[in-house]
Design an enzyme around this catalytic site. Structure first.
Site, PDB file in Angstrom:
ATOM      1  N   GLU A  13       0.807  -1.219   0.000  1.00 34.12           N
ATOM      2  CA  GLU A  13       0.000   0.000   0.000  1.00 34.12           C
ATOM      3  C   GLU A  13       0.842   1.272   0.000  1.00 34.12           C
ATOM      4  O   GLU A  13       0.312   2.353  -0.260  1.00 34.12           O
ATOM      5  CB  GLU A  13      -0.954  -0.017   1.201  1.00 34.12           C
ATOM      6  CG  GLU A  13      -2.002  -1.110   1.095  1.00 34.12           C
ATOM      7  CD  GLU A  13      -2.815  -1.290   2.360  1.00 34.12           C
ATOM      8  OE1 GLU A  13      -3.990  -1.706   2.248  1.00 34.12           O
ATOM      9  OE2 GLU A  13      -2.293  -1.032   3.461  1.00 34.12           O
ATOM     10  N   GLY A  79     -12.943  -4.049   1.467  1.00 42.23           N
ATOM     11  CA  GLY A  79     -14.017  -4.848   0.891  1.00 42.23           C
ATOM     12  C   GLY A  79     -15.278  -4.015   0.743  1.00 42.23           C
ATOM     13  O   GLY A  79     -15.659  -3.276   1.657  1.00 42.23           O
ATOM     14  N   MET A 171      -9.581  -2.850   8.224  1.00 43.37           N
ATOM     15  CA  MET A 171      -9.114  -3.231   9.560  1.00 43.37           C
ATOM     16  C   MET A 171      -8.318  -2.156  10.298  1.00 43.37           C
ATOM     17  O   MET A 171      -7.814  -2.431  11.395  1.00 43.37           O
ATOM     18  CB  MET A 171      -8.271  -4.513   9.455  1.00 43.37           C
ATOM     19  CG  MET A 171      -9.038  -5.710   8.939  1.00 43.37           C
ATOM     20  SD  MET A 171      -8.026  -7.210   8.783  1.00 43.37           S
ATOM     21  CE  MET A 171      -7.654  -7.557  10.489  1.00 43.37           C
ATOM     22  N   GLU A 172      -8.199  -0.943   9.749  1.00 46.00           N
ATOM     23  CA  GLU A 172      -7.372   0.076  10.391  1.00 46.00           C
ATOM     24  C   GLU A 172      -8.000   1.466  10.494  1.00 46.00           C
ATOM     25  O   GLU A 172      -7.715   2.218  11.426  1.00 46.00           O
ATOM     26  CB  GLU A 172      -6.020   0.237   9.641  1.00 46.00           C
ATOM     27  CG  GLU A 172      -5.133  -0.969   9.626  1.00 46.00           C
ATOM     28  CD  GLU A 172      -5.511  -1.985   8.551  1.00 46.00           C
ATOM     29  OE1 GLU A 172      -5.277  -3.186   8.760  1.00 46.00           O
ATOM     30  OE2 GLU A 172      -6.049  -1.564   7.502  1.00 46.00           O
ATOM     31  N   ASP A 195     -12.195  -6.474  -3.014  1.00 40.88           N
ATOM     32  CA  ASP A 195     -13.083  -7.631  -2.931  1.00 40.88           C
ATOM     33  C   ASP A 195     -14.465  -7.179  -2.469  1.00 40.88           C
ATOM     34  O   ASP A 195     -14.668  -6.010  -2.130  1.00 40.88           O
ATOM     35  CB  ASP A 195     -12.510  -8.683  -1.971  1.00 40.88           C
ATOM     36  CG  ASP A 195     -12.322  -8.133  -0.562  1.00 40.88           C
ATOM     37  OD1 ASP A 195     -13.304  -8.138   0.208  1.00 40.88           O
ATOM     38  OD2 ASP A 195     -11.208  -7.682  -0.227  1.00 40.88           O
TER      39      ASP A 195
END
Length: 227
Positions: A13, A79, A171-172, A195
């Site tokens: 990233e 996602g 997740m962050e 996704d």
């Protein structure tokens, strides 16, 4: 903005951003790498926080305390949680929250916030960046939710959608926004979709991880150029 902090969770990233920095010095604090230098003549501190909310929260506080950044951009992949948001589309955060913390807890316990609001000036800048790119990505605005798991289960996905009405999940971002709020630092979470956060998510993620990471980073580069 005098000094811009940029956070990515994984090396993929931030690779494009490192490659484009004119100069940088590399240092390590609490195991996190920090690249301090310039990008399009702007002072930048770029870091990799690792996966998860605890890692990203710790890294964000170090970025603020040790490197004195004036704003924070979190770039990466996510996602999708909306049918109209497809693979390689961009999501620009309106706000962020934790999908694995009860709303009542968020509201009734410190810091008494159900979500953390992204900086409006940075939101507008991200939109302009998307419009300026030679190949314009599809982009969307909305809530981004985070939790300590990779969402690859259709039932969990539906539960999160029903509870939070978000645009995407990762997740962050919520932890970064949470810490930025505590320190009164403007922030923006930017995510490119890898996704659909469903039963096929793992396979899609593997196929689109790098493309999505670079798409998000390209928007960040354009934002820095215009700052």
């Amino acid at each position: 903005m005098k000094k811009i902090g940029i956070i990515g969770a994984m090396q993929v990233e931030i690779d494009l951003l490192i490659a484009r920095m004119e100069t940088y010095e590399n240092s390590t604090v609490a195991g996190f790498p920090f690249y301090t230098g310039t990008l399009f003549g702007k002072d930048i501190v770029l870091t990799r926080c690792g996966v998860g909310k605890v890692n990203s929260a710790a890294c964000t506080q170090i970025l603020i305390d040790r490197f004195n950044v004036d704003c924070i951009i979190n770039t990466g992949i996510a996602g999708s949680l909306r049918k109209e948001i497809g693979i390689l589309d961009l999501v620009i955060s309106s706000d962020v929250t934790h999908h694995d913390v009860r709303k009542a807890q968020m509201k009734n316990l410190f810091p008494y916030q159900e979500s953390f609001i992204a900086n409006n000036r940075m939101i507008v800048l991200a939109q302009k960046a998307c419009e300026t790119l030679e190949v314009k990505p599809n982009y969307h605005f909305g809530r981004i939710v985070s939790g300590e798991c990779f969402v690859s289960d259709t039932r969990l996905k539906e539960t999160i959608i029903n509870e939070y009405s978000p645009a995407c999940v990762e997740m962050e971002g919520s932890a970064i926004g949470h810490v930025a709020f505590l320190n009164n630092i403007p922030f923006l979470i930017l995510r490119c979709i890898s996704d659909q956060a469903d039963d096929e998510a793992a396979m899609s993620y593997e196929n689109f991880e790098k493309l999505a990471a670079n798409q998000s980073a390209a928007v960040v580069l354009e934002m820095i150029k215009m700052m």
